[in-house]
Scaffold this active site. Structure first.
Site, mmCIF file in Angstrom:
data_model
loop_
_atom_site.group_PDB
_atom_site.id
_atom_site.type_symbol
_atom_site.label_atom_id
_atom_site.label_comp_id
_atom_site.label_asym_id
_atom_site.label_seq_id
_atom_site.Cartn_x
_atom_site.Cartn_y
_atom_site.Cartn_z
ATOM 1 N N THR A 197 0.685 -1.306 -0.003
ATOM 2 C CA THR A 197 0.057 -0.019 -0.052
ATOM 3 C C THR A 197 0.834 1.342 -0.008
ATOM 4 O O THR A 197 1.992 1.338 0.533
ATOM 5 C CB THR A 197 -1.009 0.166 1.348
ATOM 6 O OG1 THR A 197 -1.742 0.956 1.032
ATOM 7 C CG2 THR A 197 -0.131 0.072 2.378
ATOM 8 N N ARG A 198 0.569 2.395 -0.605
ATOM 9 C CA ARG A 198 0.897 3.772 -0.644
ATOM 10 C C ARG A 198 0.034 4.661 0.033
ATOM 11 O O ARG A 198 0.328 5.991 -0.177
ATOM 12 C CB ARG A 198 1.310 4.222 -1.833
ATOM 13 C CG ARG A 198 0.276 3.707 -3.087
ATOM 14 C CD ARG A 198 0.845 4.297 -4.446
ATOM 15 N NE ARG A 198 0.259 5.652 -4.758
ATOM 16 C CZ ARG A 198 -0.706 5.880 -5.290
ATOM 17 N NH1 ARG A 198 -1.513 4.773 -5.938
ATOM 18 N NH2 ARG A 198 -1.398 6.873 -5.564
ATOM 19 N N HIS A 202 -8.200 2.173 5.297
ATOM 20 C CA HIS A 202 -9.588 2.310 6.171
ATOM 21 C C HIS A 202 -10.048 0.936 6.318
ATOM 22 O O HIS A 202 -9.483 -0.106 6.235
ATOM 23 C CB HIS A 202 -10.362 3.365 5.255
ATOM 24 C CG HIS A 202 -9.696 4.390 4.963
ATOM 25 N ND1 HIS A 202 -9.461 5.547 5.969
ATOM 26 C CD2 HIS A 202 -9.250 5.046 3.768
ATOM 27 C CE1 HIS A 202 -8.697 6.624 5.542
ATOM 28 N NE2 HIS A 202 -8.616 6.293 4.068
ATOM 29 N N HIS A 205 -9.829 -1.725 3.197
ATOM 30 C CA HIS A 205 -8.476 -2.347 3.322
ATOM 31 C C HIS A 205 -8.206 -3.424 4.325
ATOM 32 O O HIS A 205 -7.716 -4.284 4.254
ATOM 33 C CB HIS A 205 -7.434 -1.171 3.320
ATOM 34 C CG HIS A 205 -7.613 -0.103 2.286
ATOM 35 N ND1 HIS A 205 -8.106 0.995 2.776
ATOM 36 C CD2 HIS A 205 -7.319 -0.165 0.940
ATOM 37 C CE1 HIS A 205 -8.050 1.980 1.794
ATOM 38 N NE2 HIS A 205 -7.869 1.202 0.643
ATOM 39 N N ARG A 291 -7.288 -4.493 -7.437
ATOM 40 C CA ARG A 291 -7.855 -3.749 -8.453
ATOM 41 C C ARG A 291 -7.027 -2.656 -8.650
ATOM 42 O O ARG A 291 -6.347 -1.870 -8.058
ATOM 43 C CB ARG A 291 -9.255 -3.211 -8.198
ATOM 44 C CG ARG A 291 -9.844 -2.476 -9.356
ATOM 45 C CD ARG A 291 -11.369 -2.073 -9.372
ATOM 46 N NE ARG A 291 -12.096 -1.462 -10.153
ATOM 47 C CZ ARG A 291 -11.720 -0.245 -10.698
ATOM 48 N NH1 ARG A 291 -10.740 0.616 -10.120
ATOM 49 N NH2 ARG A 291 -12.448 0.141 -11.771
ATOM 50 N N ASP A 292 -6.317 -2.349 -10.188
ATOM 51 C CA ASP A 292 -5.628 -1.286 -10.721
ATOM 52 C C ASP A 292 -4.561 -1.302 -9.716
ATOM 53 O O ASP A 292 -4.047 -0.059 -9.389
ATOM 54 C CB ASP A 292 -6.571 0.000 -10.625
ATOM 55 C CG ASP A 292 -5.713 0.948 -11.333
ATOM 56 O OD1 ASP A 292 -4.932 0.580 -12.312
ATOM 57 O OD2 ASP A 292 -5.744 2.282 -11.192
ATOM 58 N N HIS A 293 -3.652 -2.326 -9.505
ATOM 59 C CA HIS A 293 -2.585 -2.362 -8.704
ATOM 60 C C HIS A 293 -1.698 -1.434 -9.307
ATOM 61 O O HIS A 293 -1.199 -1.441 -10.340
ATOM 62 C CB HIS A 293 -1.853 -3.595 -8.522
ATOM 63 C CG HIS A 293 -0.796 -4.108 -7.578
ATOM 64 N ND1 HIS A 293 -1.049 -4.314 -6.233
ATOM 65 C CD2 HIS A 293 0.594 -3.631 -7.512
ATOM 66 C CE1 HIS A 293 0.360 -4.491 -5.592
ATOM 67 N NE2 HIS A 293 1.070 -3.990 -6.539
ATOM 68 N N ALA A 294 -1.184 -0.530 -8.504
ATOM 69 C CA ALA A 294 0.131 0.569 -9.026
ATOM 70 C C ALA A 294 -0.337 1.335 -10.014
ATOM 71 O O ALA A 294 0.734 1.722 -10.814
ATOM 72 C CB ALA A 294 1.504 -0.260 -8.947
ATOM 73 N N VAL A 435 13.213 38.135 -6.687
ATOM 74 C CA VAL A 435 14.196 36.880 -6.442
ATOM 75 C C VAL A 435 15.456 36.936 -7.375
ATOM 76 O O VAL A 435 16.308 36.273 -6.771
ATOM 77 C CB VAL A 435 13.158 35.771 -6.944
ATOM 78 C CG1 VAL A 435 14.205 34.184 -6.980
ATOM 79 C CG2 VAL A 435 12.078 35.575 -5.989
ATOM 80 N N ARG A 450 17.075 29.979 -16.371
ATOM 81 C CA ARG A 450 15.573 30.335 -16.198
ATOM 82 C C ARG A 450 14.952 29.378 -15.289
ATOM 83 O O ARG A 450 14.174 29.424 -14.303
ATOM 84 C CB ARG A 450 14.716 30.695 -17.503
ATOM 85 C CG ARG A 450 15.091 31.842 -18.130
ATOM 86 C CD ARG A 450 14.252 32.044 -19.352
ATOM 87 N NE ARG A 450 14.999 33.060 -20.418
ATOM 88 C CZ ARG A 450 14.285 33.549 -21.436
ATOM 89 N NH1 ARG A 450 12.976 33.237 -21.343
ATOM 90 N NH2 ARG A 450 14.833 34.600 -22.038
ATOM 91 N N ALA A 477 8.072 32.515 -15.826
ATOM 92 C CA ALA A 477 7.750 31.146 -15.832
ATOM 93 C C ALA A 477 7.362 30.678 -17.296
ATOM 94 O O ALA A 477 6.283 30.327 -17.382
ATOM 95 C CB ALA A 477 6.955 30.731 -15.040
#
Length: 570
Positions: A197-198, A202, A205, A291-294, A435, A450, A477
């Site tokens: 897990t990252r 809850h 899980h 589901r949708d690992h990583a 700056v 830049r 920027a």
């Protein structure tokens, strides 16, 4: 350097030299060329040295790299899905040659390892991105890192470990593969199912992992990643405190928490295979792939990079070769009539399903709204509220971008006054010219300089935001990628509101009090934005202002209304 054999997970590489050999090599290393390791390289080298990346014995040489990118295999045919490479600058690569040894040091200068260079090669990064991630779209965080941060030259070769990279946080929860294997043996844990897990965990899980362990008749290892995850994820300090609360919800002596200092690539199916190998090396017999690992989410086209069960399919395809059993799980949902969580495919017709998406949970957290007890444990929610307060209590950055003379500084000053009038937070102005004078006086106006200047502004703004203040930035920027990097620095720490001051070149020239545009058109000033150097127009700023259509006061008022609508001011 040794190979350990243990009942959990098979052979395990240990790339650390003995104390005597390390002492002798450290003396020699004083004469070696040194490379300072980046954050990701430090994560990789730690897991190379302690055997988590077994069977690797160092950074990949060109033959291994090419076959991993094309076929998920090392040159000798061994399954390995992720290129582990030491990327360096062209300038550094020019100072070394094959057969030499170089010193690899952490940012403090400590010698972590020595690399005996076996290969020096220049990768085709577009081929790597397509092969490993299935895309060249740089909204994918793995592709973005590869294309915009990783060095252009790779060094491959064997590693000789000197000392472990130091960690001062949660040391009691950091276990090497050999240490975890020994602990499993001591406890008599013959079957162990690992959960990657990252994110904070809850109730869904907790239910998912408990069911997986029960189904496998195994003990449970919760092994969260605390190295590098997806930009914008909740910091690992907050997450680990949440895991420590959650671990108390499992039956005693059934579950263990251990941290993994991994640099994720968010590579979906390939990453799932990689994670399975890493958990096998840590002594686990089973690995949960959900589901949708990583998965990194959606690409520039609005579609998910990977299918929801692509990772499960790829791990299943290589199950025999991996030597670790996959435990597949669908999304868990809360059924109101049952007052419990069940897999989504077990919901019966007519049953009421309650669910809160990750996006909705973050919205409730940021706005201080109620989070129901069926979704998460009160201790976990309290921890997250402590470290992630509602938006109106967070710091934020207003980042202006636009051509020279567009009115950025004028509007920024008007906004600063209005925010100071409101009170509640300290306000800091980071004007481009100021700056340049105080932080970047040694820089010129090349693209490289830049970018350095803008990144310095972004760093200062990130520190102000992190500490609850307001930063107002008003540089030109001109480059989209640099603005994206600044956003990625600041957004995880608080608010980031990009304001494009979209004044036309013609209007800017008419307003030009310093005569800069005239000098640029005459060729006196080189690389002038809008004339001889491009300005990359923001695609999706939070606000776009045409100064030909409003006064500075009106523009500042529009920004205040935007901040109010986003919840950052009341």
């Amino acid at each position: 350097m040794t190979t350990l054999i243990a009942p959990h997970g098979g052979s395990l590489k240990n790339l650390y030299l003995s104390a005597d050999a390390a002492a002798a090599e450290k003396q020699k290393a004083r004469e070696y060329v040194s490379w300072d390791l980046s954050h990701r390289q430090l994560c990789d080298i730690e897991l190379l040295l302690n055997g988590a990346f077994s069977p690797l014995e160092g950074f990949l040489g060109e033959a291994d790299y090419d076959r991993v990118v094309r076929e998920m295999r090392l040159a000798d045919g061994t399954l390995w899905p992720m290129p582990i490479t030491l990327d360096v600058s062209e300038a550094f690569a020019a100072t070394v040659k094959r057969g030499e040894r170089i010193a690899l040091r952490d940012p403090e200068g400590a010698l972590i390892a020595v690399l005996e260079i076996g290969d020096i090669y220049t990768p085709d990064k577009a081929v790597e991105a397509q092969g490993v991630f299935g895309t060249t779209d740089d909204t994918h965080p793995g592709v973005a890192y590869l294309m915009h941060k990783a060095g252009p030259v790779y060094l491959g070769g064997r590693l000789f470990g000197m000392e472990e990279p130091p960690h001062y946080d949660f040391r009691h929860l950091r276990n090497s593969p050999a240490e975890l294997r020994a602990l499993f043996n001591k406890l008599g844990w013959r079957k162990v199912v690992a959960f990657q897990t990252r994110n904070p965990m809850h109730r869904a899980h907790q239910e998912l992992t408990f069911r997986a362990a029960k189904l496998s008749q195994a003990n449970l290892l919760i092994q969260p990643v605390v190295g590098m995850t997806k930009p914008g994820d909740i910091d690992h300090y907050s997450r680990v405190r949440c895991y420590e609360h959650l671990i108390k919800q499992y039956p005693e002596q059934s579950t263990m928490l251990s941290l993994l200092h991994l640099a994720m690539r968010m590579g979906g199916p390939r990453e799932a295979v990689w994670h399975a190998i890493i958990r096998k090396n840590h002594g686990c017999s089973h690995f949960i792939v959900g589901r949708d690992h990583a998965g990194p989410g959606k690409g520039r086209d609005g579609k998910d990079f990977y299918g929801p069960y692509d990772a499960q399919a790829l791990v299943a395809k290589h199950a025999v070769e991996l030597g670790i059993e996959m435990v597949p799980f669908q999304e868990m949902v809360y059924v109101e009539e049952l007052a419990e969580y069940v897999p989504q495919d077990e919901v019966q017709p007519g049953q009421s399903v309650l669910n809160i998406s990750g996006t909705e949970f973050r919205r409730r957290l940021m706005e201080g709204l109620e989070i129901p007890s069926w979704f998460s444990y009160p201790e976990v929610v309290a921890e997250l509220r402590r470290t992630h307060p509602p938006k109106h209590l967070q710091g934020f950055t207003v980042f202006f971008t636009g051509l020279s003379g567009s009115g950025k500084s004028t509007i920024a000053n008007a906004l600063m006054v209005k925010l100071m009038e409101l009170g509640g937070r300290r306000v800091t102005m980071l004007d481009g010219d100021l700056v340049r004078k105080n932080l970047s006086s040694e820089l010129g106006f090349s693209k490289e300089h830049r970018n350095i200047n803008i990144l310095r502004i972004g760093y200062v703004a990130s520190e102000i935001t992190k500490n609850g203040g307001i930063a107002i930035c008003a540089p030109i920027a001109p480059y989209a990628q640099t603005r994206t990097e600044v956003r990625s620095m600041i957004a995880p720490l608080g608010g980031f509101i990009e304001v494009h001051v979209a004044t036309t070149v013609e209007t800017c020239e008419q307003r030009d009090r310093k005569g800069l545009y005239a000098k640029a058109r005459a060729g006196i000033i080189k690389e002038f934005t809008g004339i001889s150097d491009p300005y990359e127009t923001p695609e999706n700023p939070e606000l776009r202002i045409q100064t030909e259509e409003c006064t500075p006061d009106e523009a500042a008022q529009r920004i205040l209304l935007k901040l109010e609508s986003l919840g950052y001011i009341r």
